[in-house]
Motif scaffolding. Structure first.
Motif, PDB file in Angstrom:
ATOM      1  N   GLU A 141       0.823  -1.205   0.000  1.00 56.08           N
ATOM      2  CA  GLU A 141       0.000   0.000   0.000  1.00 56.08           C
ATOM      3  C   GLU A 141       0.862   1.263   0.000  1.00 56.08           C
ATOM      4  OE1 GLU A 141      -3.571   0.810   2.752  1.00 56.08           O
ATOM      5  OE2 GLU A 141      -3.548  -1.355   2.435  1.00 56.08           O
ATOM      6  N   SER A 142       1.994   1.197   0.742  1.00 55.84           N
ATOM      7  CA  SER A 142       2.865   2.378   0.802  1.00 55.84           C
ATOM      8  C   SER A 142       3.362   2.740  -0.591  1.00 55.84           C
ATOM      9  CB  SER A 142       4.047   2.134   1.753  1.00 55.84           C
ATOM     10  OG  SER A 142       5.023   1.302   1.151  1.00 55.84           O
ATOM     11  N   ASP A 187       0.102   3.874  -2.946  1.00 55.96           N
ATOM     12  CA  ASP A 187      -0.390   5.204  -2.574  1.00 55.96           C
ATOM     13  C   ASP A 187       0.422   6.313  -3.216  1.00 55.96           C
ATOM     14  OD1 ASP A 187      -2.327   4.154  -1.066  1.00 55.96           O
ATOM     15  OD2 ASP A 187      -1.443   4.597   0.890  1.00 55.96           O
ATOM     16  N   ASN A 188       1.686   6.012  -3.530  1.00 60.57           N
ATOM     17  CA  ASN A 188       2.556   7.049  -4.059  1.00 60.57           C
ATOM     18  C   ASN A 188       2.744   6.965  -5.566  1.00 60.57           C
ATOM     19  OD1 ASN A 188       3.873   8.862  -1.880  1.00 60.57           O
ATOM     20  ND2 ASN A 188       3.662   6.823  -0.956  1.00 60.57           N
ATOM     21  N   SER A 211      -5.315  -3.874  -1.622  1.00 60.17           N
ATOM     22  CA  SER A 211      -4.518  -2.706  -1.241  1.00 60.17           C
ATOM     23  C   SER A 211      -4.885  -1.462  -2.042  1.00 60.17           C
ATOM     24  CB  SER A 211      -3.024  -2.976  -1.467  1.00 60.17           C
ATOM     25  OG  SER A 211      -2.654  -4.261  -1.085  1.00 60.17           O
TER      26      SER A 211
END
Lengths: 445, 445
Positions: free
Chosen positions: B73-74, B77-78, B102
């Motif tokens: 997810e990290s 998200d970016n 995710s």
């Protein structure tokens, strides 16, 4: 499967003695050996031995091979020499490697004595490796051809019976060294005269016998191939590890990790004899007792304080327990990271910074909550301050130990999954008690 | 592998910014996606995002698919919309099923919008099942033929590219219902005109979509086949689960069990943002705090006694801790048994008898040891008697709770691996304190 297994256990326990024979034969005939093994493990010792005596002799080996160590021993110990000889008859090397963990040395020799020469040779090769090295677990059912073979040779080989989990043919040079792997699919789809080397895989992992067995098994699982070759330190092909064996080794590893948390190992028998079981667990209780007495000794230093402020005695477990929980969260994360090779000197500082920040944040939060509750409960703001500070100190110390303890244990080649939590809670208990009672002595007495 | 991974982490952290591009490309080109995923997870957040931006776009999907939930997810998200669109382009249904855990709902819709109709249909089929059901995880790369096909049809199919982990061809009737499985080896070895049904396997496990995903995966691992078919409740073939997917599901399950012991889950990111990580752990600390206060409250009932006999306060942790350890040994054994379906109403009584006997034996042993130590330490035989009796009571109670707690939690569909040890130690703390301080009040005041 779990529901079905529960039903079978019920069925077997409720059966009258005359019907049992029939029921067991039917279960063995229709179930995988792994299921029968789990079923037998689930039976109290006397029922288990009784049931085992009714399993047809031909099915016994496969069931024993998949059973956990201790219950397997319970069965082997009760088999007659004659039954064991029947088991050993025509046994493959890899089966004896597996069973030899649960057999006395003289029984292994007996098995070797009737084994054919090739298999005995394989067995001795496997025993060159420790049981945490992948070379110990290779199988020898291989599709092998010389490096100059062509597609037609490949097809001839494939038309004989294929072993399970085979998707490549291994090419081996004259010295027996592994050279290339060719996918079966490519052999089937190519013209007869093509040299197999022209079809070989560009990227293909070769395992070395002395590699860690779990790391190597994970490589097999990640390779996308059904099996990978294993070579010795000269490059000679020893055998292969297929996804079946790899899965068993990885599952056993995880079971070991789970059991280690309580000081046990993955072979522990659900129905071990009482004395044996009590003895094996007593050691862990003894280690824990030493650490508990150590914590008590530190408390004893503050006897005078405790006598004057009995509220401290009442609240002691809160301080110790919050530190223990916070520490075990960090510990669990780090143990997983170490096992996967994800925690290393290069990222340790960044990791410590993050965990200490998390600890600081939760430390402040819970210090405030617990401080307020305690000051109301005992009508004393100073007690609130004392416990709040102790909680903050202990949660931060717990974060630090949650990293330091497993990393140090790992450096000294001790398994953090086994001893990490004992050492950690000793630290958090002592830090918690000393911080709490020490601050209490300073501010309350 | 773990050593190699550690080296890579070091390499990446020590690299200057200009070289990094090169280093990452080389790593991605020569390593399995799983290894790159583990590597990225091991990098502090800022370094991770930087490294991710340098991974070639074509390699990103495979890496994301094998990454744990939170770190994945990290990265997602970016990513920009443009990058995500490139990721979604030509994506298979099973990949989106995995990623959708995710991704925010609107991104999933965006991915579906560009997906081809067949794959969208598969995706919706998979989403009919919960993520703990095997139907959710099927793949659709199958070798399928009609039930009236012959060996020559089989050979034609095999000459096209074979998917990974395929050792059987599935035969399906006109309604799309699974009917039989035929080993590839048998097809290769048989004459062209033979009907495939004549070669089909007698015993072959078929999975149902709503089966538990871990149980079904274990069946695949135990089957000896590289993949098993999955059907819906009408018998229609949905797809297959291969040993690769099965291994991932089983490993994820075990990781979850290990993390659950500390109130975390398997998706936990080694380098989660501090606030996020603190928040997710705070809940577990809060639950623990309630139980710790409960134990304190029971201690508080004996304030008067503690004031008179301060030795009791000093020894309290020993009683609680021995009970906790003994209980967690039984608990760990029972949790494993429950997970495997080995603990059931039919053998529960026998199991309780065995564990209580083990507890009784260790209880008597440690009662004597601890009683002697305490009476010497405090120069009071009565204190020795008090703690000895409390230890015996608590270890036996721990054995009982070590069975009762997980069995009851399991009955109420709560995961004993998550909440078992909190509940258990609450019981052993309270029983230990009450037994010890209660006996102390009777015999010492």
């Amino acid at each position: 499967m779990t529901d079905e297994l529960s039903d079978l256990i019920g069925e077997l326990v409720d059966t009258t003695a005359d019907e049992q024979d029939q029921v067991i034969r039917q279960i063995v005939a229709t179930r995988e050996p792994e299921e029968v093994a789990l079923l037998l493990e689930s039976l109290p010792l006397a029922v288990r031995l009784d049931a085992w005596s009714k399993v047809p002799a031909d099915d016994k080996l496969d069931i024993l091979l998949t059973m956990r160590g201790d219950p397997r021993e319970s069965l082997l110990d009760n088999m007659t020499l004659q039954e064991l000889d029947a088991l050993f008859d025509g046994m493959a090397a890899e089966d004896l490697v597996e069973l030899s963990e649960s057999l006395p040395r003289r029984m292994v020799d007996r098995a070797l004595w009737v084994m054919d020469e090739q298999q005995r040779h394989y067995f001795e090769g496997a025993k060159q490796y420790r049981d945490d090295q992948i070379g110990r677990w290779v199988s020898h059912e291989l599709l092998v051809l010389p490096t100059n073979a062509r597609v037609r040779d490949g097809m001839r080989l494939l038309r004989r019976e294929l072993p399970d989990y085979v998707d490549t043919v291994f090419l081996v040079n004259r010295a027996g060294h592994f050279s290339e792997a060719v996918r079966i699919g490519k052999i089937i789809a190519s013209p007869d005269h093509l040299p197999l080397v022209d079809l070989s895989e560009d990227v293909f992992t070769v395992l070395e016998g002395q590699e860690d067995s779990v790391d190597a098994s994970v490589k097999v699982q990640q390779s996308g191939f059904s099996a990978l070759p294993v070579v010795d330190d000269t490059g000679k092909l020893l055998g292969r590890i297929d996804v079946g064996t790899a899965g068993e080794l990885v599952n056993t590893y995880y079971e070991g990790q789970l059991m280690a948390g309580a000081g046990m190992d993955e072979n522990e028998d659900l129905f071990a004899p009482v004395v044996k079981s009590a003895r094996s667990r007593a050691l862990w209780l003894g280690i824990n007792l030493l650490t508990a007495f150590m914590a008590s000794w530190f408390i004893g230093l503050f006897e005078a304080t405790l006598q004057q402020v009995v509220a401290l005695a009442v609240l002691m477990p809160v301080v110790a327990s919050m530190g223990g929980i916070a520490g075990s969260q960090t510990l669990t994360l780090i143990i997983r990271g170490l096992a996967m090779g994800q925690v290393t000197s290069a990222n340790l500082k960044a990791l410590a910074k993050k965990e200490l920040s998390v600890g600081g944040l939760n430390g402040v939060l819970w210090a405030i909550v617990i401080g307020l509750v305690a000051s109301v409960w005992f009508g004393s703001p100073v007690i609130g301050v004392v416990i709040a500070l102790a909680i903050l100190v202990n949660i931060v110390a717990a974060a630090f130990s949650g990293i330091a303890v497993p990393v140090l244990l790992d450096k000294f080649k001790l398994d953090p999954a086994l001893s990490g939590s004992v050492v950690l809670t000793t630290v958090t208990d002592i830090v918690g008690f000393v911080a709490f009672l020490g601050l209490g002595t300073l501010l309350l007495v």
